[in-house]
Design an enzyme around this catalytic site. Structure first.
Site, PDB file in Angstrom:
ATOM      1  N   GLU A 195       0.829  -1.209   0.000  1.00  0.00           N
ATOM      2  CA  GLU A 195       0.000   0.000   0.000  1.00  0.00           C
ATOM      3  C   GLU A 195       0.859   1.254   0.000  1.00  0.00           C
ATOM      4  OE1 GLU A 195      -2.011  -0.466   3.869  1.00  0.00           O
ATOM      5  OE2 GLU A 195      -0.385   0.656   4.818  1.00  0.00           O
ATOM      6  N   HIS A 221       0.219   5.794   1.007  1.00  0.00           N
ATOM      7  CA  HIS A 221      -0.699   6.785   1.580  1.00  0.00           C
ATOM      8  C   HIS A 221       0.069   8.044   1.896  1.00  0.00           C
ATOM      9  CE1 HIS A 221       1.235   4.840   4.958  1.00  0.00           C
ATOM     10  NE2 HIS A 221       0.593   3.705   4.726  1.00  0.00           N
ATOM     11  N   HIS A 238       5.241   6.424   8.068  1.00  0.00           N
ATOM     12  CA  HIS A 238       5.449   5.417   9.114  1.00  0.00           C
ATOM     13  C   HIS A 238       6.866   5.569   9.643  1.00  0.00           C
ATOM     14  CE1 HIS A 238       1.835   3.186   8.321  1.00  0.00           C
ATOM     15  NE2 HIS A 238       2.215   2.713   7.160  1.00  0.00           N
ATOM     16  N   HIS A 284       4.917   0.294   0.088  1.00  0.00           N
ATOM     17  CA  HIS A 284       5.623  -0.446   1.134  1.00  0.00           C
ATOM     18  C   HIS A 284       4.897  -1.725   1.504  1.00  0.00           C
ATOM     19  CE1 HIS A 284       2.882   2.351   3.168  1.00  0.00           C
ATOM     20  NE2 HIS A 284       2.795   1.469   4.148  1.00  0.00           N
ATOM     21  N   CYS A 309       5.322   0.627  15.146  1.00  0.00           N
ATOM     22  CA  CYS A 309       5.029   1.554  14.058  1.00  0.00           C
ATOM     23  C   CYS A 309       4.352   2.793  14.628  1.00  0.00           C
ATOM     24  CB  CYS A 309       4.139   0.886  13.013  1.00  0.00           C
ATOM     25  SG  CYS A 309       3.730   1.985  11.645  1.00  0.00           S
TER      26      CYS A 309
HETATM   27 MN    MN Z   1       1.137   1.665   5.551  1.00  0.00          MN
END
Ligand code: MN
Length: 155
Positions: free
Chosen positions: A68, A70, A74, A108, A122
């Site tokens: 994914e 976005h 992270h 990632h 995370c």
């Molecule tokens: Mn992610």
């Protein structure tokens, strides 16, 4: 005058096998149709007074997270086991205490080795956008890089 009581425990003790007092072990994603395999999620810190959330994810041997991207970032610290991560068009080997930064809009995915789990912390923003999944064209571009193709194929 009443004193506000906080629901936050000042100390939550670690339990065996990367569990913590008062922390539920949840499935990685809920109603999402996104492909992933064998992951649990534990939210360690989530508080309206913080801008971030700290989660612990654990991928079972041979499992993987969703591929994914976005707008949110992270910040990841590997805690347990080993594996690999795909970041953009690069594949990286992961060992305990490694630090991984996923920049906005970067593809990632995390993958545990076949023989051991991969556990990591995370850090994310509390307010964050919904992940985007790759379309056919994105996937074709990713598969065009041999190292990425090997990674996506599970080695
Ligand atoms: Mn992610």
């Amino acid at each position: 005058m009443t004193e506000e009581t906080s629901a936050v425990m000042p100390l939550r003790k670690a339990a065996p096998s990367f569990a913590w007092e008062g922390v539920d072990r949840l499935p990685y994603k809920e109603a999402d149709a996104a492909p992933f395999k064998a992951i649990s999620r534990q939210t360690l810190f989530s508080d309206a007074r913080l801008n971030g959330e700290l989660r612990y994810f654990e991928i079972e041997p041979g499992g993987f997270s969703t591929l994914e991207r976005h707008a949110h970032m992270h910040a990841v610290m590997i805690l347990r086991g080993g594996g690999h991560c795909l970041i953009g068009a690069s594949v990286h080997e992961l060992s305990p205490r490694d630090l991984v930064t996923i920049e906005p809009w970067t593809w990632h995915q995390f993958r545990a080795r076949r023989e051991e789990p991969l556990g990591f912390l995370c850090l994310v923003n509390s307010a964050r956008d919904k992940p985007q999944l790759p379309n056919a064209e994105d996937l074709a571009l990713l598969w065009a890089t041999p190292a990425v193709a090997q990674f996506l194929d599970g080695f």
